[in-house]
Enzyme design. Structure first.
Site, mmCIF file in Angstrom:
data_model
loop_
_atom_site.group_PDB
_atom_site.id
_atom_site.type_symbol
_atom_site.label_atom_id
_atom_site.label_comp_id
_atom_site.label_asym_id
_atom_site.label_seq_id
_atom_site.Cartn_x
_atom_site.Cartn_y
_atom_site.Cartn_z
ATOM 1 N N ASP A 174 0.818 -1.201 0.000
ATOM 2 C CA ASP A 174 0.000 0.000 0.000
ATOM 3 C C ASP A 174 0.863 1.267 0.000
ATOM 4 O OD1 ASP A 174 -2.429 1.390 0.121
ATOM 5 O OD2 ASP A 174 -2.443 1.413 2.314
ATOM 6 N N HIS A 175 0.393 2.308 -0.659
ATOM 7 C CA HIS A 175 0.932 3.673 -0.587
ATOM 8 C C HIS A 175 2.458 3.778 -0.571
ATOM 9 C CE1 HIS A 175 -2.697 6.119 -0.294
ATOM 10 N NE2 HIS A 175 -3.226 5.142 0.441
ATOM 11 N N GLU A 198 -1.846 9.258 7.030
ATOM 12 C CA GLU A 198 -1.786 7.801 6.921
ATOM 13 C C GLU A 198 -0.344 7.354 6.896
ATOM 14 O OE1 GLU A 198 -3.364 3.791 6.239
ATOM 15 O OE2 GLU A 198 -4.097 5.644 7.109
ATOM 16 N N HIS A 253 -8.061 9.904 4.589
ATOM 17 C CA HIS A 253 -7.703 8.836 5.522
ATOM 18 C C HIS A 253 -8.138 9.208 6.927
ATOM 19 C CE1 HIS A 253 -4.390 7.675 2.504
ATOM 20 N NE2 HIS A 253 -5.271 6.689 2.523
ATOM 21 N N HIS A 278 -9.983 4.801 -1.741
ATOM 22 C CA HIS A 278 -9.088 4.993 -0.599
ATOM 23 C C HIS A 278 -9.835 5.696 0.534
ATOM 24 C CE1 HIS A 278 -4.851 4.580 -2.593
ATOM 25 N NE2 HIS A 278 -5.632 3.525 -2.771
ATOM 26 N N ASN A 325 -9.986 0.376 0.495
ATOM 27 C CA ASN A 325 -9.025 0.261 1.589
ATOM 28 C C ASN A 325 -9.673 0.604 2.926
ATOM 29 O OD1 ASN A 325 -7.221 -0.206 -0.453
ATOM 30 N ND2 ASN A 325 -5.959 1.591 -0.090
#
Length: 554
Positions: free
Chosen positions: A143-144, A216, A260, A297, A319
């Site tokens: 992720d990310h 995040e 987020h 997201h 997510n």
């Protein structure tokens, strides 16, 4: 020696009931299950199989949730939820979560990120080892990855290449590049570079265009300009235009106000209708309906209706992190609150100063409680995304039929033969009906239509269950054809007294025999159905005098 009676025919007309169900939007033919995808298996899926799973989700109106995991315990909680639902699931590792997975004491130097590489690779191997035992397909994702974290991405790709050389498939199913902090041209060019490297490995790339707000995993976008939180059709098309010639296996995390974390209502303005605009823009150019595959997201804390709308515009993955972090902590916290007196030392508790507390402070006790509550929250995300068996299907048809017995009635308590007599639920029966609704809600079952009889114990059971399941809006159809079996001359009699009078063998035949009914009910019986207003509209020949299981079926 009695002359044979012509058996009563209830004529249940099940086909007409099913036709009614279809007219209410409930399809009764089967859609292709994801298990019908050629080659689908339990365990980690990659390449064509993983991509086919996403395509199946899009075609059938569900999305696969992805959960950030930092320990084997959190991985197990996600897998447990998938197993309980018998549905595919995604486990993903962030850079910081990967470092934690390997151990925070290990070096993780800037520019090398060796600890994060080791943790992500170890996590992927762990999931590969245990996932088959859970009996569901699992996608393993990273992720990310921001530009400053590219050494981590490179390290994972090296592990993929080595695994591919040995096993013919990559270690991971997919990876995400989050270069949204860079200008769009640089973002897309770096994605092109990595997709070119990933394509021979059959890896899926997830990329982000526009910015997801909030904080995040150490990346703080809380102060970003609001216009950056919303992508444009032109920006999204530019991604497709540049990446599609390299590989079809990419998804786009387009920004539509995503943030987020969890915030007060009104602080986050999600606009999932933008995804529909992006699809129409690209579809007009490509002459194709919904050609784009989107990722949602910042799913934690999002309103259900926004999730539904996004899913309808081609979201195949969402997510979830913040909500499952809280869920894990909540289980641990509740365990502590309930057992505080047993967690102040190794010896001494409310049961005695010399009593040991090992059974309470053993990590397997409180860690497990965190897993249980996280598993429950994972299941909720699956339900929100229609990733559960029996969910309404956008294309094709699929249905699940659920049967529920009524709760305990007053004549169950009195031990009397009931049949068509319209007695009420007991207090215990009301509780049983509500508990059925709680179970329905926990399992994520959503109904399009319900059917029940003319008997109040069944009607009330249905009502209590729907209320507990928060589905009072569901249409309820009542029909006498769903009444319980008519017990004829046994109606209203005490069961024990009837056994004493006629013998246990005879009564057992009347109650359990397939084709031998009890004696007819007397025409002047106070319990004869013809005396009740609810049956006034029936042809007298349709009112049974007695029934066996055989006549009920016929």
């Amino acid at each position: 020696g009695d002359p044979p009676r012509k058996p009563f025919r209830r004529k249940p007309h099940f086909k007409s009931l099913f036709d009614q169900a279809q007219s209410c939007g409930l399809c009764l033919s089967s859609a292709m299950s994801f298990w019908d995808i050629p080659g689908m298996k339990a365990g980690v899926v990659t390449g064509e199989l993983a991509w086919a799973l996403y395509k199946h989700a899009k075609e059938n109106g569900y999305a696969i949730p992805a959960f950030n995991c930092t320990t084997t315990s959190s991985c197990n909680a996600v897998l447990e939820a998938g197993k309980k639902l018998n549905r595919p699931i995604t486990i993903q590792f962030s850079e910081g979560g990967s470092a934690f997975f390997a151990g925070k004491s290990l070096p993780n130097d800037k520019g090398k990120l060796q600890g994060s590489i080791l943790g992500a690779v170890a996590g992927a191997h762990y999931v590969r080892l245990v996932a088959p035992a859970y009996g569901i397909p699992v996608i393993v994702h990273s992720d990310h990855c921001a530009k400053k974290l590219l050494p981590w991405f490179d390290g994972m790709l090296e592990a993929d290449e080595a695994f591919f050389k040995a096993h013919g498939e990559p270690l991971f199913s997919s990876h995400m590049l989050d270069l949204s902090e860079e200008d769009d041209l640089e973002n897309i060019e770096i994605c092109k570079k990595y997709l070119t490297r990933m394509q021979p490995l059959n890896l899926i790339l997830e990329m982000e265009i526009g910015i997801t707000g909030g904080v995040e995993d150490g990346v703080d976008n809380s102060g970003v300009s609001k216009d950056k939180l919303y992508s444009t059709p032109q920006e999204v098309w530019q991604v497709y235009e540049k990446l599609a010639p390299l590989s079809e296996k990419f998804t786009i995390a387009a920004a539509f106000g995503n943030v987020h974390g969890v915030y007060k209502p009104g602080n986050v303005v999600l606009r999932p209708e933008l995804l529909g605009q992006f699809q129409r823009y690209a579809g007009k150019i490509l002459q194709s309906k919904m050609p784009l595959n989107f990722v949602f997201h910042g799913g934690s804390g999002s309103e259900k209706e926004k999730i539904d709308e996004a899913r309808g515009h081609g979201v195949v993955k969402m997510n979830v992190d913040t909500d499952t972090q809280w869920a894990y902590w909540e289980g641990t916290k509740v365990f502590y609150d309930n057992n505080e007196g047993f967690l102040q030392g190794q010896i001494g508790n409310p049961n005695g100063l010399d009593k040991p507390n090992k059974s309470h402070y053993d990590p397997r006790k409180w860690v497990r409680e965190g897993e249980v509550t996280m598993t429950k929250r994972v299941k909720q995300s699956c339900q929100d995304l229609h990733n559960f068996d029996g969910a309404p299907v956008q294309s094709g048809c699929h249905a699940r039929l659920v049967f529920s017995r009524h709760g305990e009635s007053e004549w169950n308590v009195a031990n009397k033969f009931t049949g068509w007599v319209d007695v009420d639920l007991s207090e215990k029966g009301v509780g049983e009906a509500k508990a059925a609704g709680d179970l329905i809600k926990e399992e994520g079952l959503k109904f399009d239509v319900c059917y029940t009889s003319f008997l109040k114990r069944a009607i009330k059971t249905c009502d209590y269950a729907l209320e507990a399941a928060d589905q009072n809006y569901v249409q309820v159809n009542k029909t006498w054809r769903l009444n319980e079996r008519m017990y004829g001359g046994l109606t209203g009699l005490d069961k024990k007294e009837t056994v004493l009078k006629h013998g246990a063998d005879k009564v057992l035949i009347w109650r359990r025999s397939f084709d031998l009914p009890p004696p007819d009910i007397d025409e002047d019986s106070e319990f004869h159905p013809k005396r009740e207003a609810k049956y006034a509209g029936l042809d007298p020949s349709d009112i049974p005098k007695t029934e066996s299981l055989k006549t009920v079926i016929e």
